[in-house]
Motif scaffolding. Structure first.
Motif, mmCIF file in Angstrom:
data_model
loop_
_atom_site.group_PDB
_atom_site.id
_atom_site.type_symbol
_atom_site.label_atom_id
_atom_site.label_comp_id
_atom_site.label_asym_id
_atom_site.label_seq_id
_atom_site.Cartn_x
_atom_site.Cartn_y
_atom_site.Cartn_z
ATOM 1 N N ALA A 142 -6.991 7.579 -0.419
ATOM 2 C CA ALA A 142 -7.530 6.235 -0.215
ATOM 3 C C ALA A 142 -6.931 5.305 -1.259
ATOM 4 O O ALA A 142 -7.240 5.410 -2.449
ATOM 5 C CB ALA A 142 -9.049 6.252 -0.317
ATOM 6 N N VAL A 179 0.843 -1.203 0.000
ATOM 7 C CA VAL A 179 0.000 0.000 0.000
ATOM 8 C C VAL A 179 0.875 1.249 0.000
ATOM 9 O O VAL A 179 0.603 2.214 -0.727
ATOM 10 C CB VAL A 179 -0.938 -0.002 1.221
ATOM 11 C CG1 VAL A 179 -1.653 1.347 1.364
ATOM 12 C CG2 VAL A 179 -1.967 -1.117 1.115
ATOM 13 N N PRO A 231 -8.801 -1.496 1.462
ATOM 14 C CA PRO A 231 -8.466 -0.091 1.179
ATOM 15 C C PRO A 231 -8.009 0.623 2.446
ATOM 16 O O PRO A 231 -8.597 0.454 3.521
ATOM 17 C CB PRO A 231 -9.793 0.486 0.671
ATOM 18 C CG PRO A 231 -10.567 -0.699 0.193
ATOM 19 C CD PRO A 231 -10.192 -1.819 1.103
ATOM 20 N N ARG A 232 -6.935 1.374 2.319
ATOM 21 C CA ARG A 232 -6.402 2.100 3.471
ATOM 22 C C ARG A 232 -6.189 3.562 3.137
ATOM 23 O O ARG A 232 -5.763 3.903 2.030
ATOM 24 C CB ARG A 232 -5.069 1.495 3.935
ATOM 25 C CG ARG A 232 -5.183 0.110 4.553
ATOM 26 C CD ARG A 232 -3.833 -0.373 5.033
ATOM 27 N NE ARG A 232 -3.879 -1.743 5.528
ATOM 28 C CZ ARG A 232 -4.104 -2.086 6.803
ATOM 29 N NH1 ARG A 232 -4.276 -1.144 7.704
ATOM 30 N NH2 ARG A 232 -4.139 -3.356 7.166
ATOM 31 N N PRO A 240 -6.769 1.983 -3.104
ATOM 32 C CA PRO A 240 -7.698 0.863 -3.291
ATOM 33 C C PRO A 240 -7.003 -0.479 -3.144
ATOM 34 O O PRO A 240 -5.781 -0.581 -3.205
ATOM 35 C CB PRO A 240 -8.211 1.071 -4.714
ATOM 36 C CG PRO A 240 -7.112 1.817 -5.415
ATOM 37 C CD PRO A 240 -6.490 2.694 -4.367
#
Length: 333
Positions: free
Chosen positions: A103, A19, A109-110, A105
Motif C-alpha cells: 500500500a 506511485v 493510497p494505491r 501512501p
C-alpha cells in the motif's frame, strides 16, 4: 458507475507514475527505470534495475476495484496453479517486510504488486488454430485445479454472473451507456440482454459449469515460448463465473472475425483432452461469446484511457448489433 479512475483524464497517470516510482523505491530499486507498459483495468509498469540488470513488472491498482484481501486471494490462486498444477505464472516479489500487496501512501493510497518478469511473447496472429487447441487444454487444467483446490481461509473474489456483468450494479458500467448506443442499437441489444439472461438462468450455476475462472484469457495475457503451453499473466479479473466464459474471453474484441468458429472448435478439442465438455454445454458457447461481447460494450464506455477502447469506440457497438441479430436469429456462426 463512474468512469474508471485511470480514464479520468487530467494528470491522473502522472500521479500514478509517481506511485509506481515510490513502490519501486520501497522495493529497494531506488535507481530503477520505471516505464508504463499499458493501462487497462490497472496501470502496468516495467521496472528495470541498472544495478543488477534484472527486470520486473509492477501493477498499480485502480481505486475501488479490489480490496486488499481480494488481491491476496488472486495471488494465492496464481501461486497454487504454479505449484500444484504446473501452470506457468509469474512469482510475486514481496516488499521488504514480506508484504505481497504494498500500500503506497499518499493523497490517493494505491495497492501495488511486484511480479517477476516472465519470458515469452504474445501469441502471433498467424495460424492461431494450434494455439487455441493448446489454450483449450491449458484452460481445462486451470478449471480442474479450481474444482479440486481447497481455497485458503478468507478467500474472496467477485462473481461474473449476469447481475454483476450486465445488471443494475454492473461492474464495468451499463452497456446502455456504451459508445454509439443509439435508439436502434438499444433496442437490438436490449433484446440480446433479455435472451442472455434467460438462457443463462436455464443453463444454471451448478459446480460442473460454474466456479473459479481466470476471466480474461485473451492473447494479451498469454506468453508463448516455442510449443510449450503458454504462460498466464494478469489474474486481476479472476473470480467466480461460468467455465465457458474463459473461452468467450479468449476471443474478446475479435468475435466477429470469420476465423472465430474454427478457433472455438480448436479450443473445444483441446479442452476435451483434459476434461469432459458435454454437448449441451458446447451448444451454449455462443451465448457466452455474446455475453462477453455485450459486457465489453460497457467496458469500452468506462475505460476510455485504454488504447483498445479508444481504437474500437462506437464501431464495436455497431458490430455487436450485427452479431446480436445473427445470434437472436439462430445463426451465431
Amino acid at each position: 458507475m463512474r468512469v474508471h479512475d485511470l480514464s479520468a483524464g487530467g494528470d491522473v497517470l502522472a500521479r500514478v507514475h509517481d506511485v509506481a516510482r515510490e513502490a519501486a523505491r520501497i522495493h529497494g530499486l531506488t535507481d530503477a527505470e520505471v516505464t508504463l507498459v499499458n493501462v487497462s483495468e490497472n496501470a502496468t509498469y516495467r521496472v528495470d534495475d541498472p544495478a543488477t540488470g534484472t527486470r520486473s513488472i509492477l501493477r498499480v491498482h485502480r481505486l475501488g476495484y479490489h480490496s486488499t484481501p481480494a488481491i491476496l486471494s488472486e495471488l494465492a490462486w496464481l501461486e497454487a496453479l504454479r505449484e500444484q498444477a504446473g501452470i506457468r505464472t509469474p512469482r510475486v516479489i514481496a516488499a521488504p517486510g514480506g508484504s505481497r500487496v504494498l500500500a503506497v501512501p499518499g493523497p490517493e493510497p494505491r495497492d501495488c504488486v511486484m511480479f517477476e518478469f516472465l519470458p515469452g511473447a504474445e501469441p502471433s496472429q498467424g495460424d492461431q488454430v494450434p494455439g487455441f487447441e493448446r489454450l483449450g487444454a491449458l484452460t481445462a487444467r486451470m478449471h480442474r485445479h479450481a474444482r479440486g483446490w481447497s481455497r485458503p481461509g478468507g478467500f474472496t473474489r467477485f462473481h461474473w454472473d449476469h447481475e454483476a456483468a450486465l445488471g443494475a450494479g454492473s461492474r464495468w458500467g451499463r452497456w446502455q451507456d456504451g459508445p454509439g448506443v443509439d435508439t436502434e442499437a438499444r433496442a437490438v441489444l436490449g433484446r440480446l440482454d433479455k435472451e442472455l439472461r434467460e438462457r443463462l438462468r436455464r443453463f444454471g450455476r451448478g459446480p460442473e459449469r460454474y466456479g473459479l475462472i481466470h476471466a480474461d484469457l485473451r492473447a494479451a495475457n498469454l506468453l508463448v515460448e516455442g510449443e510449450d503451453p503458454p504462460g498466464v499473466i494478469d489474474f486481476d479479473d479472476c473470480g467466480f463465473g461460468w467455465y465457458l466464459y474463459d473461452l468467450a474471453a479468449a476471443v474478446s474484441f475479435v468475435e466477429h472475425r470469420p476465423e472465430v468458429p474454427e478457433l472455438v472448435d480448436a479450443w473445444v478439442r483441446g479442452y476435451r483432452t483434459v476434461l469432459d465438455l458435454p454437448a449441451e454445454d458446447e451448444a451454449e458457447i455462443w451465448t457466452f461469446v455474446m455475453f462477453r461481447r455485450l459486457l465489453l460494450v460497457a467496458w469500452i464506455g468506462t475505460h476510455t484511457g485504454a488504447d483498445i477502447a479508444a481504437e474500437l469506440g462506437s464501431g464495436y457497438t455497431e458490430g455487436t448489433c450485427e452479431l446480436a441479430e445473427r445470434y437472436l436469429g439462430g445463426s451465431p456462426r
